[in-house]
Design a protein around this motif. Structure first.
Motif, PDB file in Angstrom:
ATOM      1  N   GLY A  95      23.758  23.182 -42.111  1.00  0.00           N
ATOM      2  CA  GLY A  95      22.893  22.433 -43.007  1.00  0.00           C
ATOM      3  C   GLY A  95      23.506  22.140 -44.359  1.00  0.00           C
ATOM      4  O   GLY A  95      23.097  21.187 -45.034  1.00  0.00           O
ATOM      5  N   ASP A  96      24.492  22.932 -44.760  1.00  0.00           N
ATOM      6  CA  ASP A  96      25.177  22.716 -46.042  1.00  0.00           C
ATOM      7  C   ASP A  96      26.416  21.844 -45.901  1.00  0.00           C
ATOM      8  O   ASP A  96      27.155  21.648 -46.867  1.00  0.00           O
ATOM      9  N   GLY A  97      26.651  21.325 -44.693  1.00  0.00           N
ATOM     10  CA  GLY A  97      27.823  20.489 -44.471  1.00  0.00           C
ATOM     11  C   GLY A  97      29.101  21.262 -44.241  1.00  0.00           C
ATOM     12  O   GLY A  97      30.187  20.671 -44.242  1.00  0.00           O
ATOM     13  N   LYS A  98      29.003  22.572 -44.036  1.00  0.00           N
ATOM     14  CA  LYS A  98      30.192  23.386 -43.789  1.00  0.00           C
ATOM     15  C   LYS A  98      30.576  23.312 -42.319  1.00  0.00           C
ATOM     16  O   LYS A  98      29.728  23.366 -41.432  1.00  0.00           O
ATOM     17  N   LEU A  99      31.870  23.195 -42.082  1.00  0.00           N
ATOM     18  CA  LEU A  99      32.376  23.132 -40.711  1.00  0.00           C
ATOM     19  C   LEU A  99      32.135  24.457 -39.998  1.00  0.00           C
ATOM     20  O   LEU A  99      32.621  25.503 -40.413  1.00  0.00           O
ATOM     21  N   GLN A 100      31.361  24.397 -38.917  1.00  0.00           N
ATOM     22  CA  GLN A 100      31.051  25.592 -38.134  1.00  0.00           C
ATOM     23  C   GLN A 100      32.029  25.788 -36.977  1.00  0.00           C
ATOM     24  O   GLN A 100      32.198  26.917 -36.499  1.00  0.00           O
ATOM     25  N   GLY A 101      32.638  24.714 -36.523  1.00  0.00           N
ATOM     26  CA  GLY A 101      33.558  24.827 -35.407  1.00  0.00           C
ATOM     27  C   GLY A 101      33.810  23.471 -34.785  1.00  0.00           C
ATOM     28  O   GLY A 101      33.268  22.453 -35.214  1.00  0.00           O
ATOM     29  N   ILE A 102      34.626  23.474 -33.766  1.00  0.00           N
ATOM     30  CA  ILE A 102      35.006  22.257 -33.047  1.00  0.00           C
ATOM     31  C   ILE A 102      34.655  22.451 -31.575  1.00  0.00           C
ATOM     32  O   ILE A 102      34.966  23.489 -30.986  1.00  0.00           O
ATOM     33  N   ALA A 103      34.026  21.462 -30.991  1.00  0.00           N
ATOM     34  CA  ALA A 103      33.741  21.492 -29.553  1.00  0.00           C
ATOM     35  C   ALA A 103      34.701  20.544 -28.840  1.00  0.00           C
ATOM     36  O   ALA A 103      34.961  19.432 -29.312  1.00  0.00           O
ATOM     37  N   LEU A 104      35.218  20.995 -27.713  1.00  0.00           N
ATOM     38  CA  LEU A 104      36.193  20.220 -26.944  1.00  0.00           C
ATOM     39  C   LEU A 104      35.810  20.243 -25.465  1.00  0.00           C
ATOM     40  O   LEU A 104      35.215  21.213 -24.986  1.00  0.00           O
ATOM     41  N   GLU A 105      36.193  19.214 -24.755  1.00  0.00           N
ATOM     42  CA  GLU A 105      36.006  19.182 -23.305  1.00  0.00           C
ATOM     43  C   GLU A 105      37.295  19.604 -22.618  1.00  0.00           C
ATOM     44  O   GLU A 105      38.394  19.369 -23.125  1.00  0.00           O
ATOM     45  N   ALA A 106      37.133  20.231 -21.453  1.00  0.00           N
ATOM     46  CA  ALA A 106      38.300  20.629 -20.656  1.00  0.00           C
ATOM     47  C   ALA A 106      37.903  20.589 -19.183  1.00  0.00           C
ATOM     48  O   ALA A 106      36.723  20.691 -18.845  1.00  0.00           O
ATOM     49  N   ALA A 107      38.896  20.447 -18.311  1.00  0.00           N
ATOM     50  CA  ALA A 107      38.611  20.349 -16.880  1.00  0.00           C
ATOM     51  C   ALA A 107      39.767  20.919 -16.072  1.00  0.00           C
ATOM     52  O   ALA A 107      40.925  20.919 -16.515  1.00  0.00           O
ATOM     53  N   THR A 109      40.637  21.962 -11.531  1.00  0.00           N
ATOM     54  CA  THR A 109      40.134  22.007 -10.158  1.00  0.00           C
ATOM     55  C   THR A 109      39.681  23.409  -9.816  1.00  0.00           C
ATOM     56  O   THR A 109      40.424  24.380  -9.992  1.00  0.00           O
ATOM     57  N   GLY A 110      38.436  23.525  -9.327  1.00  0.00           N
ATOM     58  CA  GLY A 110      37.898  24.801  -8.897  1.00  0.00           C
ATOM     59  C   GLY A 110      38.058  24.989  -7.401  1.00  0.00           C
ATOM     60  O   GLY A 110      39.017  24.511  -6.793  1.00  0.00           O
ATOM     61  N   TYR A 111      37.107  25.672  -6.777  1.00  0.00           N
ATOM     62  CA  TYR A 111      37.187  25.939  -5.338  1.00  0.00           C
ATOM     63  C   TYR A 111      36.920  24.684  -4.518  1.00  0.00           C
ATOM     64  O   TYR A 111      37.569  24.447  -3.503  1.00  0.00           O
ATOM     65  N   GLN A 112      35.934  23.878  -4.956  1.00  0.00           N
ATOM     66  CA  GLN A 112      35.552  22.697  -4.180  1.00  0.00           C
ATOM     67  C   GLN A 112      35.859  21.381  -4.880  1.00  0.00           C
ATOM     68  O   GLN A 112      36.153  20.385  -4.226  1.00  0.00           O
ATOM     69  N   ASP A 113      35.770  21.346  -6.184  1.00  0.00           N
ATOM     70  CA  ASP A 113      35.931  20.085  -6.902  1.00  0.00           C
ATOM     71  C   ASP A 113      36.329  20.393  -8.342  1.00  0.00           C
ATOM     72  O   ASP A 113      36.487  21.552  -8.724  1.00  0.00           O
ATOM     73  N   VAL A 114      36.446  19.346  -9.134  1.00  0.00           N
ATOM     74  CA  VAL A 114      36.796  19.517 -10.545  1.00  0.00           C
ATOM     75  C   VAL A 114      35.627  20.134 -11.299  1.00  0.00           C
ATOM     76  O   VAL A 114      34.469  19.722 -11.143  1.00  0.00           O
ATOM     77  N   ILE A 115      35.937  21.127 -12.103  1.00  0.00           N
ATOM     78  CA  ILE A 115      34.962  21.749 -13.007  1.00  0.00           C
ATOM     79  C   ILE A 115      35.234  21.213 -14.400  1.00  0.00           C
ATOM     80  O   ILE A 115      36.376  21.221 -14.859  1.00  0.00           O
ATOM     81  N   ARG A 116      34.197  20.760 -15.069  1.00  0.00           N
ATOM     82  CA  ARG A 116      34.344  20.238 -16.433  1.00  0.00           C
ATOM     83  C   ARG A 116      33.430  21.033 -17.359  1.00  0.00           C
ATOM     84  O   ARG A 116      32.257  21.259 -17.033  1.00  0.00           O
ATOM     85  N   ILE A 117      33.963  21.448 -18.500  1.00  0.00           N
ATOM     86  CA  ILE A 117      33.189  22.236 -19.446  1.00  0.00           C
ATOM     87  C   ILE A 117      33.316  21.667 -20.856  1.00  0.00           C
ATOM     88  O   ILE A 117      34.212  20.872 -21.150  1.00  0.00           O
ATOM     89  N   LEU A 118      32.404  22.085 -21.706  1.00  0.00           N
ATOM     90  CA  LEU A 118      32.536  21.924 -23.153  1.00  0.00           C
ATOM     91  C   LEU A 118      32.654  23.329 -23.715  1.00  0.00           C
ATOM     92  O   LEU A 118      31.900  24.222 -23.316  1.00  0.00           O
TER      93      LEU A 118
END
Length: 229
Positions: A95-107, A109-118
């Motif tokens: 709320g004060d405009g301070k950087l809390q962190g960065i979110a990134l996507e990554a992917a 291949t798992g057991y059956q298909d591609v797993i994608r996360i944030l």
């Protein structure tokens, strides 16, 4: 009447008329596909935006607002800058405009298909602060535990992502280890019976971190102030 005359007397469907009919059906079908796509695309994009916002709040505590960037070797750019090259990241602020962190996507291949996360990354502790599965098709009751198993998700409360002295990569590679054998803060304790899915999470975060964490630290001042370079 001979058999030859009977065959000749049968009505024939003109080839040109048949082609016109088939062509008309094909054009109408194509038009309908385009119209449906144009109608649903904004809804899909809006649902994706909402899902990302909710995921950012899950992986970075205390988020009030976010700003979307493209980050790559060429620099840091706002996400809507035409032609920007790199990966999309989400800078999260309180709320004060301070950087809390960065979110990134990554992917990966798992057991059956591609797993994608944030996943969330905190620039102060240089650590991963949480993950949220965005897409997977893992076995129900086994591989899909990566999305909700409390013990597994505990790995990502403060997963070590410190950089080496050269700031060129991770000091220690993030790895998934056999269930119950975690000894280091950069290790991920796998889920028993879901080793392949667990290892996929480790591989994708390590690959993403090796590539992106040095760039984040390099452009940290711009990210803190919410501007591009």
């Amino acid at each position: 009447m001979s058999s030859t005359e009977q065959i000749q007397a049968r009505p024939q469907t003109p080839s040109l008329a048949m082609l016109r009919t088939l062509g008309g059906v094909a054009m109408l079908s194509g038009l309908l596909v385009v119209l449906v796509f144009q109608w649903t695309q904004p809804l899909i994009e809006e649902n994706k935006r909402i899902a990302i916002e909710q995921a950012v709040s899950r992986v970075i505590p205390g988020v009030v607002s976010k700003k979307d960037y493209i980050l790559g070797p060429d620099g840091l750019f706002l996400a809507d800058v035409p032609g920007a090259q790199g990966e999309k990241i989400y800078a999260a602020y309180n709320g004060d405009g301070k950087l809390q962190g960065i979110a990134l996507e990554a992917a990966a291949t798992g057991y059956q298909d591609v797993i994608r996360i944030l996943y969330g990354y905190n620039q102060d502790c240089q650590c991963v602060t949480g993950i949220k599965v965005l897409k997977m098709a893992e076995t129900p009751g086994l591989g899909d535990k990566i999305a909700f198993d409390p013990e597994f998700l505990e790995n990502f409360k403060a997963l070590d992502g410190r950089l080496n002295e050269q700031k060129s990569g991770l000091e220690n590679a993030i790895v998934t280890v056999k269930h119950g054998s975690k000894r280091e803060q950069w290790e991920i304790d796998s889920i028993s019976g879901a080793t392949i899915s667990s290892k996929a999470i480790g591989r994708m975060i390590n690959a993403s971190g090796q590539r992106m964490f040095p760039l984040i630290i390099q452009h940290l001042d711009e990210l803190r102030t919410g501007r591009e370079n």
